[in-house]
Design an enzyme around this catalytic site. Structure first.
Site, PDB file in Angstrom:
ATOM      1  N   ARG A   1      -5.373 -97.777  47.267  1.00 29.63           N
ATOM      2  CA  ARG A   1      -5.696 -97.658  47.133  1.00 29.63           C
ATOM      3  C   ARG A   1      -6.011 -99.018  45.662  1.00 29.63           C
ATOM      4  NH1 ARG A   1      -4.852 -92.477  42.458  1.00 29.63           N
ATOM      5  NH2 ARG A   1      -7.098 -92.018  43.882  1.00 29.63           N
TER       6      ARG A   1
ATOM      7  N   HIS B   1     -14.523 -94.723  45.100  1.00 30.81           N
ATOM      8  CA  HIS B   1     -13.716 -93.581  45.569  1.00 30.81           C
ATOM      9  C   HIS B   1     -14.238 -92.273  47.192  1.00 30.81           C
ATOM     10  CE1 HIS B   1     -10.084 -91.415  45.619  1.00 30.81           C
ATOM     11  NE2 HIS B   1     -10.128 -90.741  44.549  1.00 30.81           N
TER      12      HIS B   1
ATOM     13  N   GLN C   1     -12.912 -88.492  47.977  1.00 35.46           N
ATOM     14  CA  GLN C   1     -13.300 -88.161  46.854  1.00 35.46           C
ATOM     15  C   GLN C   1     -14.417 -87.469  46.969  1.00 35.46           C
ATOM     16  OE1 GLN C   1     -11.212 -87.278  44.376  1.00 35.46           O
ATOM     17  NE2 GLN C   1     -12.704 -85.184  44.118  1.00 35.46           N
TER      18      GLN C   1
ATOM     19  N   ASP D   1     -15.428 -86.339  35.136  1.00 29.47           N
ATOM     20  CA  ASP D   1     -13.724 -87.513  34.560  1.00 29.47           C
ATOM     21  C   ASP D   1     -13.296 -87.879  33.220  1.00 29.47           C
ATOM     22  OD1 ASP D   1     -12.389 -88.973  36.418  1.00 29.47           O
ATOM     23  OD2 ASP D   1     -13.779 -90.639  36.954  1.00 29.47           O
TER      24      ASP D   1
ATOM     25  N   CYS E   1     -12.373 -84.603  39.900  1.00 27.38           N
ATOM     26  CA  CYS E   1     -11.856 -84.976  40.328  1.00 27.38           C
ATOM     27  C   CYS E   1     -10.397 -84.935  40.389  1.00 27.38           C
ATOM     28  CB  CYS E   1     -12.062 -86.501  40.390  1.00 27.38           C
ATOM     29  SG  CYS E   1     -11.921 -87.652  39.213  1.00 27.38           S
TER      30      CYS E   1
ATOM     31  N   ARG F   1      -9.705 -82.321  49.427  1.00 28.17           N
ATOM     32  CA  ARG F   1      -9.665 -83.921  49.844  1.00 28.17           C
ATOM     33  C   ARG F   1      -8.832 -83.482  51.288  1.00 28.17           C
ATOM     34  NH1 ARG F   1      -8.840 -87.643  45.730  1.00 28.17           N
ATOM     35  NH2 ARG F   1      -8.426 -88.852  47.910  1.00 28.17           N
TER      36      ARG F   1
HETATM   37  N1  NVA Z   1     -11.746 -92.479  37.314  1.00 25.10           N
HETATM   38  C1  NVA Z   1     -10.137 -92.545  37.772  1.00 25.10           C
HETATM   39  C2  NVA Z   1     -10.888 -91.156  39.056  1.00 25.10           C
HETATM   40  C3  NVA Z   1      -8.962 -91.121  39.473  1.00 25.10           C
HETATM   41  C4  NVA Z   1      -8.983 -90.071  40.707  1.00 25.10           C
HETATM   42  C5  NVA Z   1      -9.672 -93.713  37.886  1.00 25.10           C
HETATM   43  O1  NVA Z   1     -10.210 -94.492  38.560  1.00 25.10           O
HETATM   44  O2  NVA Z   1      -8.763 -93.357  37.063  1.00 25.10           O
HETATM   45  N1   CP Z   2      -8.336 -87.691  42.684  1.00 27.66           N
HETATM   46  C1   CP Z   2      -7.400 -88.658  42.745  1.00 27.66           C
HETATM   47  O1   CP Z   2      -7.985 -89.470  43.250  1.00 27.66           O
HETATM   48  O2   CP Z   2      -6.307 -88.218  42.514  1.00 27.66           O
HETATM   49  P1   CP Z   2      -5.051 -89.012  42.165  1.00 27.66           P
HETATM   50  O3   CP Z   2      -5.299 -90.134  41.926  1.00 27.66           O
HETATM   51  O4   CP Z   2      -4.006 -88.306  42.777  1.00 27.66           O
HETATM   52  O5   CP Z   2      -5.037 -89.310  43.924  1.00 27.66           O
END
Ligand code: NVA
Ligand code: CP
Length: 323
Positions: free
Chosen positions: A121, A148, A151, A243, A283, A311
């Site tokens: 990540r 993602h 997800q 989101d 998500c 997930r």
């Molecule tokens: N769009 C959000 C998703 C978090 C799981 C982010 O990138 O922060």
């Molecule tokens: N939805 C998701 O990826 O959650 P986290 O940021 O908690 O991993």
């Protein structure tokens, strides 16, 4: 609804087709391959619920590199590896030599000598591509600024469980054209889910994604609509998805975004345009009072915790397939 029956009619893909593959974008896989992974995820979920052990990854290790915060991704990958008989190893990007400037290419080659797959990540999608280029083990994208995919797989699984089908389901995404939206729309287009996206001007998905998704939709028969009108997107929807308005890494834009997204909150007034039995997806993490009203995300249409649980099952399917 009989999910076993649904999966009987799905196309057969050889499990060996997945071995050693990366998952950087959801469209790394074809629609048929995604269906195979969903079928496998549903099966793994059933096994786990009935207390049966399934440990195909005994002795295998997943390295999990995190440059951004996470609750679901971190815990579900680590637990998923454990349940499959292997182990997950948390690696903070800051504490790796990577954080002190060791090249991604060297890191990829070194880690490939110790472990069996990497989940990462981070911010830049190009960095993940670089990692995949130099690693000889599967690389799984656990979120970048662009995508993602894990997800999206859990999202499709949740829609399938709650609606009993994917083809022809009407999905509305209202909000930022971000990493989650990109993966969601690509997955939906590959799987024949009709999508309407409503984003304020300036926050639409990139042209590349829209064009690619349209090509997939032409093949699967999905219809894609892009608008700045949330009511248009939500009208008749079987599922509403949103989101956060400010993703990780974009915090400096928070105030500007709060203004730009006014009118895009999923609240009762907007949701009443959806089908009577619509489901609400997010998500997570969510900001109640911003992109979604509390009485929607905590209300009877919300399936966000099923979605979060999925997930685990969806990623176990990916891990078992690629490692
Ligand atoms: N769009 C959000 C998703 C978090 C799981 C982010 O990138 O922060
Ligand atoms: N939805 C998701 O990826 O959650 P986290 O940021 O908690 O991993």
């Amino acid at each position: 609804m009989n999910l076993a029956k649904i999966s009987e009619s799905w196309p057969t893909v050889q499990p060996s087709a997945f071995k050693g593959k990366d998952l950087l974008r959801i469209d790394e896989f074809s629609g048929d391959e995604l269906l195979y992974l969903l079928q496998s995820a549903l099966h793994l979920k059933q096994l786990q619920k009935s207390g049966q052990q399934y440990e195909p990854l005994k002795g295998k290790t997943l390295g999990m590199i995190f440059d951004k915060a996470s609750t679901r991704t971190r815990v579900s990958f680590e637990v998923g590896m454990y349940q499959l008989g292997g182990m997950g190893m948390f690696l903070s990007g800051k504490e790796l030599q990577l954080g002190r400037g060791e090249p991604i290419s060297d890191t990829a080659q070194v880690l490939s000598r110790y472990i069996d797959a990497i989940m990462i990540r981070t911010y830049s999608h190009a960095d993940v591509e670089q990692l995949a280029k130099y690693a000889s083990i599967p690389i799984i994208n656990g979120l970048t600024d662009m995508f993602h995919p894990c997800q999206a797989l859990a999202d499709m699984m949740t829609i399938l469980e709650h609606k009993g089908r994917l083809q022809g389901v009407k999905l509305a995404y209202v909000g930022d054209g971000n990493n989650v939206a990109n993966s969601l729309v690509l997955a939906a287009a590959l799987l024949g889910v009709d999508v309407s996206v409503a984003a304020p001007p300036g926050y639409n998905m990139s042209e590349e994604i829209v064009k690619t998704a349209q090509q997939y939709a032409d093949e699967s028969g999905a219809s894609l609509t892009f608008t700045d009108d949330p009511v248009q997107a939500v009208t008749g929807a079987d599922a509403i998805y949103t989101d956060v308005w400010t993703s990780m890494g974009f915090e400096a834009e928070n105030e500007v975004r709060l203004k730009a997204f006014q009118g895009y909150q999923i609240d009762q007034q907007l949701a009443r345009h959806a089908a009577a039995d619509y489901i609400f997806l997010h998500c997570l993490p969510a900001h109640r009072g911003e992109e979604v009203a509390a009485d929607i995300i905590d209300g009877r249409h919300s399936v966000v915790f099923d979605q979060a649980e999925n997930r685990l099952h969806a990623q176990k399917a990916v891990l078992a397939a690629v490692i």
